[in-house]
Design a protein around this motif. Structure first.
Motif, mmCIF file in Angstrom:
data_model
loop_
_atom_site.group_PDB
_atom_site.id
_atom_site.type_symbol
_atom_site.label_atom_id
_atom_site.label_comp_id
_atom_site.label_asym_id
_atom_site.label_seq_id
_atom_site.Cartn_x
_atom_site.Cartn_y
_atom_site.Cartn_z
ATOM 1 N N SER A 187 0.827 -1.214 0.000
ATOM 2 C CA SER A 187 0.000 0.000 0.000
ATOM 3 C C SER A 187 0.857 1.257 0.000
ATOM 4 O O SER A 187 1.982 1.265 0.516
ATOM 5 C CB SER A 187 -0.913 0.016 1.225
ATOM 6 O OG SER A 187 -0.175 0.239 2.411
ATOM 7 N N GLY A 188 0.320 2.321 -0.575
ATOM 8 C CA GLY A 188 1.020 3.596 -0.643
ATOM 9 C C GLY A 188 1.467 4.123 0.707
ATOM 10 O O GLY A 188 2.631 4.524 0.872
ATOM 11 N N PRO A 189 0.562 4.133 1.722
ATOM 12 C CA PRO A 189 0.980 4.621 3.049
ATOM 13 C C PRO A 189 2.119 3.801 3.657
ATOM 14 O O PRO A 189 3.012 4.347 4.298
ATOM 15 C CB PRO A 189 -0.302 4.487 3.876
ATOM 16 C CG PRO A 189 -1.407 4.597 2.880
ATOM 17 C CD PRO A 189 -0.886 3.911 1.659
ATOM 18 N N THR B 13 5.918 5.158 4.651
ATOM 19 C CA THR B 13 6.555 4.965 5.954
ATOM 20 C C THR B 13 7.915 4.297 5.811
ATOM 21 O O THR B 13 8.903 4.715 6.431
ATOM 22 C CB THR B 13 5.653 4.101 6.866
ATOM 23 O OG1 THR B 13 4.408 4.779 7.061
ATOM 24 C CG2 THR B 13 6.310 3.843 8.209
ATOM 25 N N ILE B 14 7.980 3.269 4.972
ATOM 26 C CA ILE B 14 9.239 2.537 4.798
ATOM 27 C C ILE B 14 10.299 3.421 4.163
ATOM 28 O O ILE B 14 11.463 3.437 4.596
ATOM 29 C CB ILE B 14 9.008 1.265 3.958
ATOM 30 C CG1 ILE B 14 8.174 0.250 4.746
ATOM 31 C CG2 ILE B 14 10.342 0.641 3.547
ATOM 32 C CD1 ILE B 14 7.761 -0.964 3.939
ATOM 33 N N VAL B 15 9.936 4.164 3.124
ATOM 34 C CA VAL B 15 10.901 5.041 2.456
ATOM 35 C C VAL B 15 11.429 6.095 3.422
ATOM 36 O O VAL B 15 12.628 6.414 3.421
ATOM 37 C CB VAL B 15 10.279 5.691 1.209
ATOM 38 C CG1 VAL B 15 11.186 6.792 0.662
ATOM 39 C CG2 VAL B 15 10.039 4.645 0.125
ATOM 40 N N LYS B 16 10.549 6.602 4.277
ATOM 41 C CA LYS B 16 10.984 7.578 5.285
ATOM 42 C C LYS B 16 12.032 6.951 6.203
ATOM 43 O O LYS B 16 13.059 7.570 6.512
ATOM 44 C CB LYS B 16 9.792 8.057 6.100
ATOM 45 C CG LYS B 16 10.150 9.099 7.157
ATOM 46 C CD LYS B 16 8.923 9.536 7.952
ATOM 47 C CE LYS B 16 9.326 10.528 9.042
ATOM 48 N NZ LYS B 16 8.150 10.933 9.877
ATOM 49 N N GLU B 17 11.788 5.719 6.644
ATOM 50 C CA GLU B 17 12.744 5.024 7.507
ATOM 51 C C GLU B 17 14.080 4.807 6.792
ATOM 52 O O GLU B 17 15.149 4.975 7.386
ATOM 53 C CB GLU B 17 12.168 3.674 7.948
ATOM 54 C CG GLU B 17 10.982 3.781 8.897
ATOM 55 C CD GLU B 17 10.367 2.419 9.193
ATOM 56 O OE1 GLU B 17 10.795 1.425 8.568
ATOM 57 O OE2 GLU B 17 9.457 2.356 10.046
ATOM 58 N N LEU B 18 14.010 4.424 5.526
ATOM 59 C CA LEU B 18 15.233 4.164 4.767
ATOM 60 C C LEU B 18 16.023 5.457 4.529
ATOM 61 O O LEU B 18 17.261 5.450 4.552
ATOM 62 C CB LEU B 18 14.887 3.503 3.429
ATOM 63 C CG LEU B 18 14.280 2.093 3.512
ATOM 64 C CD1 LEU B 18 13.866 1.607 2.128
ATOM 65 C CD2 LEU B 18 15.261 1.113 4.148
ATOM 66 N N LYS B 19 15.313 6.555 4.333
ATOM 67 C CA LYS B 19 15.987 7.852 4.179
ATOM 68 C C LYS B 19 16.677 8.249 5.477
ATOM 69 O O LYS B 19 17.817 8.734 5.465
ATOM 70 C CB LYS B 19 14.986 8.916 3.751
ATOM 71 C CG LYS B 19 14.548 8.801 2.291
ATOM 72 C CD LYS B 19 13.316 9.632 1.988
ATOM 73 C CE LYS B 19 13.515 11.102 2.200
ATOM 74 N NZ LYS B 19 12.289 11.878 1.871
ATOM 75 N N GLU B 20 16.000 8.014 6.590
ATOM 76 C CA GLU B 20 16.591 8.346 7.890
ATOM 77 C C GLU B 20 17.818 7.482 8.165
ATOM 78 O O GLU B 20 18.768 7.931 8.819
ATOM 79 C CB GLU B 20 15.551 8.168 8.997
ATOM 80 C CG GLU B 20 14.452 9.223 8.965
ATOM 81 C CD GLU B 20 13.325 8.937 9.952
ATOM 82 O OE1 GLU B 20 13.325 7.831 10.554
ATOM 83 O OE2 GLU B 20 12.454 9.814 10.121
#
Length: 390
Positions: free
Chosen positions: A40-42, A46-53
């Motif tokens: 799902s998009g949400p 969330t995952i991409v945000k974690e990977l960026k961090e």
């Protein structure tokens, strides 16, 4: 407790799937990730945000518009980690390094006869450090060093249990780490080369036998991805499932007997594949220079032509036996494999003449990676271990 654990595992697996997808693209977007992985998009957001961090992915601009709002372009940070591979042989050391892109960034080979001495290990450490310096590899980004060795390696305990070539028994990675200031992992040389063929060169999702035709003959068996969960089958990388056997001794094809009571092998048995298909049978005719053998063969050297025909006949027996046992693609690697391309038609014909089920022998092919495949695979192994933890 069980529910929470399962939920965390699903989250971890999805995060790893997302990273692997991003890492496999030059750049992508969150809508593309969502569609490709059916997440799902949400959840992707969330995952991409974690990977960026975590610093392993980054925004790199915007993708071209397809009529609506431009999507942000996302890419993996390929140089966040490096890994180095060492291939230790009786007479040489090979080196290669890679990053998260899993492409060889540099490789080289140096003549260095093996000896189980402090001086040898110190010299290897010095060669490694020079390689790091010359290639300007940031030491803090080195995930580890994979060490490829000609022998049986117990991957569970990370011990070289036996190497007839190097005359070693029960040597652990800690011995190497006394001299090398990075985490080390030991691998069998043929297994390392098979990892290169399987992972980096994007082999189709099918089973494969890798036959390494170097100064000793070895190999590896890699089953299709869906078999990873079976007992005796292990995979520490993003590829198929490598069958290691009950005692970590699978793939010792060099010690199958093809001529009972034939030539004596270095292992003491008679008629082993190694006695007939080792690269030394060819290179020994030119003082260890395999290239010189093939140059004279190409130039029409009559005696070498006869020797090569005999070599191919014996190799066809081996290939046919592997095909009968495992019914899958047979890939020829190692020193001889790197010269095999012009002669693959002849080998296929010889193998086809023995095939009980008919066909033209197209199941046998030459490896795609022909330089420092074992060193490269040892480096890939360390990179894959890093990726698996993301």
């Amino acid at each position: 407790m069980r529910k929470g654990t399962n939920s965390l595992e699903v989250k971890r697996l999805n995060r790893n799937r997302v990273f692997r997808y991003v890492n496999g693209q030059s750049e992508t977007s969150m809508p593309d990730i969502s569609a490709a992985l059916d997440i799902s998009g949400p959840t992707v957001l969330t995952i991409v945000k974690e990977l960026k961090e975590a610093g392993v992915v980054a925004e790199v601009g915007e993708l071209k518009s397809t009529g609506g709002r431009k999507a942000k372009a996302i890419a993996a940070v390929k140089d966040i980690r490096y890994a180095i591979g060492l291939d230790i042989t009786a007479n040489h050391v090979g080196l290669a390094y890679t990053d998260l892109a899993r492409k060889v960034l540099k490789h080289e080979r140096i003549r260095k006869p093996f000896s189980y001495t402090d001086v040898y290990f110190q010299e290897i450490a010095g060669i490694l450090e020079r390689f790091v310096e010359e290639n300007k590899i940031a030491r803090e980004k080195i995930e580890g060093v994979g060490i490829s060795l000609p022998g049986i390696v117990n991957r569970q305990d990370n011990i070289l249990t036996q190497s007839n070539i190097l005359k070693l028994k029960n040597i652990s990675r800690e011995k190497w780490e006394e001299y090398i200031p990075y985490p080390c992992e030991l691998l069998n040389d043929a297994n390392a080369a098979a990892i290169t063929e399987d992972v980096c060169l994007k082999r189709p999702e099918s089973s494969m036998v890798y036959l390494s035709l170097s100064n000793s003959v070895g190999g590896a068996v890699i089953f299709a991805d869906e078999m990873k969960s079976n007992d005796g089958i292990h995979s520490d990388y993003d590829g198929g499932a490598m069958y290691m056997g009950d005692n970590w001794r699978s793939g010792e094809f060099g010690h199958m007997v093809i001529h009972p009571e034939g030539k004596t092998c270095y292992c003491g048995k008679k008629g082993c594949v190694d006695a007939y298909c080792s690269a030394l049978n060819l290179a020994g005719l030119e003082n260890g220079d395999l290239r010189a053998f093939f140059e004279k063969l190409k130039a029409g050297h009559e005696e070498y032509g006869r020797i090569w025909d005999e070599y191919l006949d014996n190799l066809a027996i081996v290939v046919d036996n592997l095909r009968m046992c495992l019914d899958c693609e047979v890939v020829l690697g190692g020193y001889v494999g790197s010269y095999m391309e012009p002669y693959i038609g002849r080998l296929r014909s010889a193998a086809a003449s023995r095939d009980l089920f008919g066909g033209n022998g197209e199941y046998v092919r030459v490896c795609r990676c022909r330089e420092e495949a074992s060193a490269y695979g040892a480096a890939l192994y360390q990179i894959e271990r890093y990726i698996s933890k993301i």
